[in-house]
Scaffold this motif. Sequence first.
Motif, mmCIF file in Angstrom:
data_model
loop_
_atom_site.group_PDB
_atom_site.id
_atom_site.type_symbol
_atom_site.label_atom_id
_atom_site.label_comp_id
_atom_site.label_asym_id
_atom_site.label_seq_id
_atom_site.Cartn_x
_atom_site.Cartn_y
_atom_site.Cartn_z
ATOM 1 N N ALA A 169 0.861 -1.177 0.000
ATOM 2 C CA ALA A 169 0.000 0.000 0.000
ATOM 3 C C ALA A 169 0.900 1.232 0.000
ATOM 4 O O ALA A 169 1.938 1.239 0.653
ATOM 5 C CB ALA A 169 -0.888 0.012 1.227
ATOM 6 N N PHE A 199 -3.209 4.776 -1.811
ATOM 7 C CA PHE A 199 -3.986 5.560 -0.872
ATOM 8 C C PHE A 199 -3.562 6.987 -1.167
ATOM 9 O O PHE A 199 -2.941 7.654 -0.372
ATOM 10 C CB PHE A 199 -3.657 5.186 0.583
ATOM 11 C CG PHE A 199 -4.382 3.963 1.049
ATOM 12 C CD1 PHE A 199 -5.687 4.061 1.506
ATOM 13 C CD2 PHE A 199 -3.771 2.739 1.024
ATOM 14 C CE1 PHE A 199 -6.371 2.931 1.933
ATOM 15 C CE2 PHE A 199 -4.441 1.615 1.452
ATOM 16 C CZ PHE A 199 -5.741 1.710 1.901
ATOM 17 N N ASP A 219 -9.058 13.470 3.756
ATOM 18 C CA ASP A 219 -9.560 13.127 5.077
ATOM 19 C C ASP A 219 -8.476 12.286 5.724
ATOM 20 O O ASP A 219 -8.458 11.068 5.609
ATOM 21 C CB ASP A 219 -10.874 12.352 4.956
ATOM 22 C CG ASP A 219 -11.483 12.052 6.312
ATOM 23 O OD1 ASP A 219 -10.849 12.392 7.345
ATOM 24 O OD2 ASP A 219 -12.574 11.478 6.352
ATOM 25 N N ASN A 260 -9.308 9.379 7.989
ATOM 26 C CA ASN A 260 -9.874 8.278 7.231
ATOM 27 C C ASN A 260 -8.783 7.426 6.574
ATOM 28 O O ASN A 260 -8.920 6.209 6.480
ATOM 29 C CB ASN A 260 -10.839 8.829 6.183
ATOM 30 C CG ASN A 260 -11.725 7.765 5.599
ATOM 31 O OD1 ASN A 260 -11.923 6.716 6.189
ATOM 32 N ND2 ASN A 260 -12.246 8.039 4.430
ATOM 33 N N VAL A 261 -7.716 8.043 6.136
ATOM 34 C CA VAL A 261 -6.620 7.301 5.512
ATOM 35 C C VAL A 261 -6.000 6.328 6.516
ATOM 36 O O VAL A 261 -5.776 5.161 6.202
ATOM 37 C CB VAL A 261 -5.544 8.261 4.947
ATOM 38 C CG1 VAL A 261 -4.310 7.500 4.519
ATOM 39 C CG2 VAL A 261 -6.102 9.049 3.790
ATOM 40 N N GLU A 290 -7.402 5.072 9.175
ATOM 41 C CA GLU A 290 -8.393 4.032 9.451
ATOM 42 C C GLU A 290 -8.461 3.013 8.318
ATOM 43 O O GLU A 290 -8.569 1.808 8.560
ATOM 44 C CB GLU A 290 -9.777 4.653 9.658
ATOM 45 C CG GLU A 290 -9.909 5.412 10.959
ATOM 46 C CD GLU A 290 -11.239 6.142 11.067
ATOM 47 O OE1 GLU A 290 -12.170 5.836 10.280
ATOM 48 O OE2 GLU A 290 -11.344 7.012 11.940
ATOM 49 N N LYS A 291 -8.405 3.488 7.082
ATOM 50 C CA LYS A 291 -8.465 2.581 5.931
ATOM 51 C C LYS A 291 -7.238 1.667 5.888
ATOM 52 O O LYS A 291 -7.356 0.480 5.614
ATOM 53 C CB LYS A 291 -8.566 3.369 4.629
ATOM 54 C CG LYS A 291 -9.932 3.927 4.357
ATOM 55 C CD LYS A 291 -9.951 4.638 3.017
ATOM 56 C CE LYS A 291 -11.319 5.200 2.696
ATOM 57 N NZ LYS A 291 -11.333 5.895 1.403
ATOM 58 N N VAL A 292 -6.075 2.234 6.125
ATOM 59 C CA VAL A 292 -4.852 1.429 6.141
ATOM 60 C C VAL A 292 -4.957 0.373 7.232
ATOM 61 O O VAL A 292 -4.653 -0.804 7.003
ATOM 62 C CB VAL A 292 -3.600 2.316 6.338
ATOM 63 C CG1 VAL A 292 -2.380 1.479 6.666
ATOM 64 C CG2 VAL A 292 -3.346 3.154 5.089
ATOM 65 N N ASN A 293 -5.397 0.776 8.410
ATOM 66 C CA ASN A 293 -5.525 -0.161 9.523
ATOM 67 C C ASN A 293 -6.520 -1.279 9.192
ATOM 68 O O ASN A 293 -6.261 -2.454 9.462
ATOM 69 C CB ASN A 293 -5.945 0.569 10.796
ATOM 70 C CG ASN A 293 -5.783 -0.277 12.025
ATOM 71 O OD1 ASN A 293 -4.870 -1.088 12.118
ATOM 72 N ND2 ASN A 293 -6.682 -0.118 12.967
ATOM 73 N N ALA A 294 -7.646 -0.927 8.593
ATOM 74 C CA ALA A 294 -8.661 -1.926 8.245
ATOM 75 C C ALA A 294 -8.119 -2.918 7.221
ATOM 76 O O ALA A 294 -8.364 -4.127 7.323
ATOM 77 C CB ALA A 294 -9.911 -1.241 7.702
ATOM 78 N N ARG A 295 -7.377 -2.425 6.245
ATOM 79 C CA ARG A 295 -6.823 -3.325 5.226
ATOM 80 C C ARG A 295 -5.726 -4.225 5.800
ATOM 81 O O ARG A 295 -5.607 -5.377 5.434
ATOM 82 C CB ARG A 295 -6.280 -2.542 4.044
ATOM 83 C CG ARG A 295 -7.256 -1.648 3.298
ATOM 84 C CD ARG A 295 -8.338 -2.379 2.606
ATOM 85 N NE ARG A 295 -9.292 -1.690 1.765
ATOM 86 C CZ ARG A 295 -9.655 -0.449 1.724
ATOM 87 N NH1 ARG A 295 -9.085 0.446 2.458
ATOM 88 N NH2 ARG A 295 -10.608 -0.028 0.921
#
Length: 126
Positions: free
Chosen positions: A7, A31, A41, A44-45, A47-52
């Motif tokens: 990523a 990203f 945001d 949000n970035v 959070e998205k990295v963590n979720a993936r």
Amino acid sequence: MVRPRIAIVSPTVAVFQKFQKNIDMKTCFPFAMDDTNTNIDEDNVVEKVNARLESFAFDVVLVAPIYADLFKSFTLPSSWTNTTFADRPKPTVDEVLLFAKPVDSLKAIREKSWIGKIPFWQLDGV
């Protein structure tokens, strides 16, 4: 041979493309913030990295130095810390989350990431 999934958190699509070109890999995921700066945001970035990462969608996250402060308190998700990684120690956050400029990105992956220390990963751009 296995290719790592990387990523890339970058400020623009153009910077993402520089990372991708330097790494010379097809398994990079952006990203990237947009060039108009209208949809940035930053929370949000992260959070998205963590979720993936939680779902093992990525093996390494490259972050452009401009976003280093966003990730200063980043920790690996529980899926990484509660998992046994076969015959090697669990990766640390410093081996998964790498800060580098596009020109230094391949070197960072090879020398600092956990995948650079395992022989069966194929790193393109070699």
